[in-house]
Motif scaffolding. Structure first.
Motif, PDB file in Angstrom:
ATOM      1  N   TYR A  12      97.098 -18.214  76.903  1.00 55.37           N
ATOM      2  CA  TYR A  12      96.031 -17.157  76.743  1.00 55.37           C
ATOM      3  C   TYR A  12      96.934 -16.255  75.465  1.00 55.37           C
ATOM      4  O   TYR A  12      96.583 -15.846  74.421  1.00 55.37           O
ATOM      5  CB  TYR A  12      95.406 -16.314  77.910  1.00 55.37           C
ATOM      6  CG  TYR A  12      94.497 -15.526  77.274  1.00 55.37           C
ATOM      7  CD1 TYR A  12      93.411 -16.017  76.712  1.00 55.37           C
ATOM      8  CD2 TYR A  12      94.658 -14.101  76.901  1.00 55.37           C
ATOM      9  CE1 TYR A  12      92.374 -15.122  76.355  1.00 55.37           C
ATOM     10  CE2 TYR A  12      93.727 -13.335  76.574  1.00 55.37           C
ATOM     11  CZ  TYR A  12      92.498 -13.829  76.220  1.00 55.37           C
ATOM     12  OH  TYR A  12      91.617 -12.658  75.944  1.00 55.37           O
ATOM     13  N   LYS A  16      96.433 -15.424  71.460  1.00 56.84           N
ATOM     14  CA  LYS A  16      96.040 -14.378  71.073  1.00 56.84           C
ATOM     15  C   LYS A  16      96.570 -14.038  69.778  1.00 56.84           C
ATOM     16  O   LYS A  16      96.104 -13.040  68.949  1.00 56.84           O
ATOM     17  CB  LYS A  16      96.205 -13.017  71.978  1.00 56.84           C
ATOM     18  CG  LYS A  16      95.480 -13.188  73.373  1.00 56.84           C
ATOM     19  CD  LYS A  16      95.844 -11.980  74.214  1.00 56.84           C
ATOM     20  CE  LYS A  16      95.657 -10.643  73.735  1.00 56.84           C
ATOM     21  NZ  LYS A  16      95.955  -9.387  74.585  1.00 56.84           N
ATOM     22  N   GLY A  26      88.718 -20.408  73.251  1.00 59.57           N
ATOM     23  CA  GLY A  26      87.399 -19.851  73.681  1.00 59.57           C
ATOM     24  C   GLY A  26      86.232 -20.842  74.178  1.00 59.57           C
ATOM     25  O   GLY A  26      85.455 -20.554  74.859  1.00 59.57           O
ATOM     26  N   VAL A  29      86.833 -21.447  77.777  1.00 60.81           N
ATOM     27  CA  VAL A  29      86.414 -20.366  78.794  1.00 60.81           C
ATOM     28  C   VAL A  29      84.902 -20.238  78.562  1.00 60.81           C
ATOM     29  O   VAL A  29      84.391 -19.958  79.795  1.00 60.81           O
ATOM     30  CB  VAL A  29      87.062 -19.134  78.160  1.00 60.81           C
ATOM     31  CG1 VAL A  29      86.405 -17.975  79.157  1.00 60.81           C
ATOM     32  CG2 VAL A  29      88.537 -19.113  78.595  1.00 60.81           C
ATOM     33  N   ARG A  30      84.398 -20.373  77.383  1.00 56.44           N
ATOM     34  CA  ARG A  30      82.748 -20.145  77.326  1.00 56.44           C
ATOM     35  C   ARG A  30      82.174 -21.412  77.607  1.00 56.44           C
ATOM     36  O   ARG A  30      81.046 -21.344  78.237  1.00 56.44           O
ATOM     37  CB  ARG A  30      82.511 -20.022  75.842  1.00 56.44           C
ATOM     38  CG  ARG A  30      83.201 -18.603  75.336  1.00 56.44           C
ATOM     39  CD  ARG A  30      82.546 -18.313  74.011  1.00 56.44           C
ATOM     40  NE  ARG A  30      83.185 -17.229  73.380  1.00 56.44           N
ATOM     41  CZ  ARG A  30      83.977 -17.255  72.464  1.00 56.44           C
ATOM     42  NH1 ARG A  30      84.168 -18.471  72.041  1.00 56.44           N
ATOM     43  NH2 ARG A  30      84.719 -16.310  71.883  1.00 56.44           N
ATOM     44  N   SER A  51      84.088 -15.475  78.983  1.00 56.14           N
ATOM     45  CA  SER A  51      84.410 -14.675  77.931  1.00 56.14           C
ATOM     46  C   SER A  51      85.944 -14.557  77.790  1.00 56.14           C
ATOM     47  O   SER A  51      86.570 -14.152  78.449  1.00 56.14           O
ATOM     48  CB  SER A  51      83.469 -13.336  77.975  1.00 56.14           C
ATOM     49  OG  SER A  51      83.901 -12.660  76.803  1.00 56.14           O
ATOM     50  N   ILE A  52      86.163 -14.512  76.296  1.00 53.30           N
ATOM     51  CA  ILE A  52      87.630 -14.098  75.721  1.00 53.30           C
ATOM     52  C   ILE A  52      87.440 -12.961  75.079  1.00 53.30           C
ATOM     53  O   ILE A  52      88.719 -12.585  74.293  1.00 53.30           O
ATOM     54  CB  ILE A  52      88.536 -15.331  74.937  1.00 53.30           C
ATOM     55  CG1 ILE A  52      87.511 -15.802  73.812  1.00 53.30           C
ATOM     56  CG2 ILE A  52      88.418 -16.499  76.168  1.00 53.30           C
ATOM     57  CD1 ILE A  52      88.325 -16.614  73.045  1.00 53.30           C
ATOM     58  N   TRP A  57      90.056 -10.694  70.778  1.00 49.23           N
ATOM     59  CA  TRP A  57      90.539 -11.066  72.032  1.00 49.23           C
ATOM     60  C   TRP A  57      90.539  -9.904  73.035  1.00 49.23           C
ATOM     61  O   TRP A  57      90.895  -8.931  72.784  1.00 49.23           O
ATOM     62  CB  TRP A  57      91.995 -11.772  71.887  1.00 49.23           C
ATOM     63  CG  TRP A  57      92.285 -12.713  70.859  1.00 49.23           C
ATOM     64  CD1 TRP A  57      92.592 -13.082  69.606  1.00 49.23           C
ATOM     65  CD2 TRP A  57      92.215 -14.274  71.450  1.00 49.23           C
ATOM     66  NE1 TRP A  57      92.516 -14.129  69.180  1.00 49.23           N
ATOM     67  CE2 TRP A  57      92.495 -14.942  70.401  1.00 49.23           C
ATOM     68  CE3 TRP A  57      91.967 -14.922  72.617  1.00 49.23           C
ATOM     69  CZ2 TRP A  57      92.294 -16.395  70.356  1.00 49.23           C
ATOM     70  CZ3 TRP A  57      91.762 -16.160  72.743  1.00 49.23           C
ATOM     71  CH2 TRP A  57      92.006 -16.846  71.532  1.00 49.23           C
ATOM     72  N   PRO A  61      90.356 -11.992  79.909  1.00 48.26           N
ATOM     73  CA  PRO A  61      89.218 -13.046  79.885  1.00 48.26           C
ATOM     74  C   PRO A  61      88.709 -13.127  81.192  1.00 48.26           C
ATOM     75  O   PRO A  61      89.330 -12.738  82.507  1.00 48.26           O
ATOM     76  CB  PRO A  61      90.074 -13.937  79.537  1.00 48.26           C
ATOM     77  CG  PRO A  61      91.588 -13.844  79.681  1.00 48.26           C
ATOM     78  CD  PRO A  61      91.680 -12.246  79.853  1.00 48.26           C
ATOM     79  N   TRP A  62      87.356 -13.404  81.359  1.00 52.05           N
ATOM     80  CA  TRP A  62      86.516 -13.495  82.713  1.00 52.05           C
ATOM     81  C   TRP A  62      85.762 -14.824  82.517  1.00 52.05           C
ATOM     82  O   TRP A  62      85.203 -15.188  81.573  1.00 52.05           O
ATOM     83  CB  TRP A  62      86.128 -12.136  83.062  1.00 52.05           C
ATOM     84  CG  TRP A  62      85.112 -11.716  81.963  1.00 52.05           C
ATOM     85  CD1 TRP A  62      85.342 -10.754  80.937  1.00 52.05           C
ATOM     86  CD2 TRP A  62      83.681 -12.058  81.575  1.00 52.05           C
ATOM     87  NE1 TRP A  62      84.231 -10.391  80.178  1.00 52.05           N
ATOM     88  CE2 TRP A  62      83.251 -11.211  80.599  1.00 52.05           C
ATOM     89  CE3 TRP A  62      82.848 -12.960  82.089  1.00 52.05           C
ATOM     90  CZ2 TRP A  62      82.021 -11.367  79.973  1.00 52.05           C
ATOM     91  CZ3 TRP A  62      81.531 -13.394  81.380  1.00 52.05           C
ATOM     92  CH2 TRP A  62      81.199 -12.190  80.552  1.00 52.05           C
TER      93      TRP A  62
END
Length: 374
Positions: A12, A16, A26, A29-30, A51-52, A57, A61-62
């Motif tokens: 990550y 970035k 992305g 993560v998505r 989401s990133i 950025w 992120p989660w």
């Protein structure tokens, strides 16, 4: 699955520095992580989103898992938030709350912080899963959303990137947290809005009712000190003008661990009931009391004429201004502890004052029945 989270943490900070749009991380993560999690969750009940960031950025992120019945976005509701630390040395799985809801609902920000902490503490006692930590999480960032995530954590477990669990262990943790979401859904009930649920759990009497297996579940005590304190807190914001009430269906009760029902009360409604009488005892306006340090007015107490403990016998809410009487402390004690003869004299005065207003909110009741509630 766990290797996908490891890949995010390892790459990550480097990514970035690269273009945000259409970045492969992305997509991971998505799309990839949510799809992997949904292989063992019920798609009718749960959804997953990652989401990133939005257009740039994110610091944190989660990946969030939503119970569709009680939450649909990270800013509002209660959900499972899997949150990476800002330095990517690890990540947390948390039962979390939407900080934006508190920030927008309570001013200034310090009050919002106190409220979300209180909600976290109360919810941790409602769900009470001893396998997971209630200690504060540290995402390593002072960014606003990161602080909100930290404040909203109810339960959590931390995974160090150097010592990650197996896929099976991680899946079991996720399933345990989804079970917490199901428990929260049951406590909220079908007929209670999310806003009402939060208003009730932020009332200290709700918390006391949930964690104690005592007789207060049978007959709610209007003289409960925390309830009285909440009413006085609401005085400054409650309108003094006459309010025309409409009947409202009763809300679902909250069930404590012993299986007993608790019917939460709204201190705002009680505050309006006291204010509209100009802080005079409705049994006898000449009754003297002391001056409240909190309000600067004569100290009076709110009493539900039809006790809240009887809510299960009525289809319509008992927590109405029409059913709340402003009475002095002495009359209040008389209703709870006086002889039948003395109590019935006071009850009849309050009943005659209230019967027409009670009918307007669909709470018709004969006086002979009223007496049996005491």
């Amino acid at each position: 699955m766990i290797e996908l989270f490891s890949e995010v943490a390892q790459n990550y900070l480097t990514e970035k520095n690269n273009a945000f749009k259409e970045n492969s991380l992305g997509t991971l993560v998505r799309k990839d992580i949510p799809n992997e999690i949904m292989t063992f969750l019920d798609p009718e009940k749960f959804s997953v989103k990652g989401s990133i960031g939005q257009g740039q950025w994110a610091v944190i992120p989660w990946v969030c898992i939503y119970n569709k019945a009680i939450s649909a976005k990270t800013t509002y509701g209660i959900d499972i938030a899997i949150l990476f630390k800002a330095d990517m040395t690890g990540f947390y799985i948390t039962l979390n709350q939407g900080w934006t809801f508190f920030k927008n609902s309570y001013k200034p920000k310090q009050i919002a912080k106190e409220k979300i902490k209180q909600a976290s503490y109360t919810l941790s006692n409602i769900v009470d899963d001893l396998r997971y930590s209630v200690d504060p999480i540290d995402l390593g960032s002072s960014e606003t959303l990161a602080v909100g995530y930290e404040l909203g954590s109810i339960f959590n477990k931390y995974y160090d990137i150097e010592c990650l669990p197996t896929n099976e262990e991680f899946e079991e943790d996720i399933k345990a947290f989804t079970q917490m979401l199901v428990e929260v859904e049951l406590y909220i009930g079908k007929n209670r809005s999310f806003e009402d649920f939060y208003r009730e759990i932020l009332n200290n009497s709700f918390y006391q009712a949930l964690i104690h297996d005592q007789s207060i579940f049978k007959e709610v005590d209007d003289n409960d000190e925390t309830y009285v304190y909440q009413i006085e807190e609401e005085m400054a914001e409650s309108p003094a003008e006459e309010i025309i009430e409409e009947p409202t269906q009763r809300k679902d009760p909250v069930i404590n661990r012993g299986g007993q029902e608790n019917w939460p009360r709204d201190s705002k409604i009680a505050a309006i009931a006291l204010k509209k009488t100009n802080f005079l005892c409705e049994v006898d306006p000449t009754h003297q009391t002391f001056t409240s340090r909190k309000t600067g007015k004569s100290y009076m107490e709110a009493h539900h004429l039809i006790p809240m403990g009887r809510q299960g016998e009525f289809d319509y809410s008992l927590d109405k201004i029409a059913n709340i009487k402003c009475i002095c402390p002495n009359c209040h004690r008389l209703l709870h502890h006086g002889t039948d003869s003395e109590r019935n004299q006071v009850l009849e005065i309050l009943y005659q004052q209230s019967i027409s207003n009670l009918r307007r909110v669909n709470l018709s009741i004969a006086f002979d029945e009223q007496k049996t509630f005491y």
